[in-house]
Enzyme design. Structure first.
Site, short mmCIF file in Angstrom:
data_model
loop_
_atom_site.label_atom_id
_atom_site.label_comp_id
_atom_site.label_asym_id
_atom_site.label_seq_id
_atom_site.Cartn_x
_atom_site.Cartn_y
_atom_site.Cartn_z
N CYS A 28 -8.40 -21.69 -20.02
CA CYS A 28 -9.11 -20.85 -19.04
C CYS A 28 -10.56 -20.61 -19.47
CB CYS A 28 -8.36 -19.53 -18.90
SG CYS A 28 -9.25 -18.25 -18.00
N CYS A 31 -11.53 -16.95 -19.63
CA CYS A 31 -10.95 -16.27 -20.79
C CYS A 31 -11.80 -16.51 -22.04
CB CYS A 31 -9.53 -16.75 -21.03
SG CYS A 31 -8.42 -16.50 -19.63
#
Length: 111
Positions: A28, A31
């Site tokens: 991600c 993230c």
């Protein structure tokens, strides 16, 4: 920030005082964007114990808590969810700090 890898470790983490779980995944990009800011944020908010949960490893937990977008943050106080910051948008350090301030207000109101 300790990584949670099992349902059992997740349950133990949330049952222990004031806890914030950051749901993320290694693939991600949003993230990994917030990751570098987290150590400083953790130091500023030492009222919480911070954990990271990989969404792909703990999919059942994510389903149980309605976490599909990552990164997402859930705050717990003695096993009860008190606040959440869940969306599929990129989080800024300022937004995470705002979430934590609101979480502290909720924890203190319950105490």
């Amino acid at each position: 920030m300790e990584n949670l890898t099992t349902q059992e470790s997740f349950n133990q983490a949330i049952d222990n005082g004031n806890t914030v779980i950051m749901f993320s995944a290694g693939w991600c990009p949003d993230c990994t964007y917030i990751d570098p800011a987290m150590p400083e944020i953790e130091q500023q908010y030492d009222q919480f114990t911070f954990y990271k949960a990989d969404r792909d490893e703990l999919m059942d937990v994510c389903i149980d808590y309605g976490v599909m977008g990552i990164p997402s943050f859930l705050a717990f106080h003695n096993g009860e969810e008190v606040h959440r910051f869940v969306s599929k948008q990129r989080k800024t350090p300022e937004e995470v700090q705002h979430f934590l301030n609101e979480s502290l207000e909720k924890v203190n109101a319950d105490s």
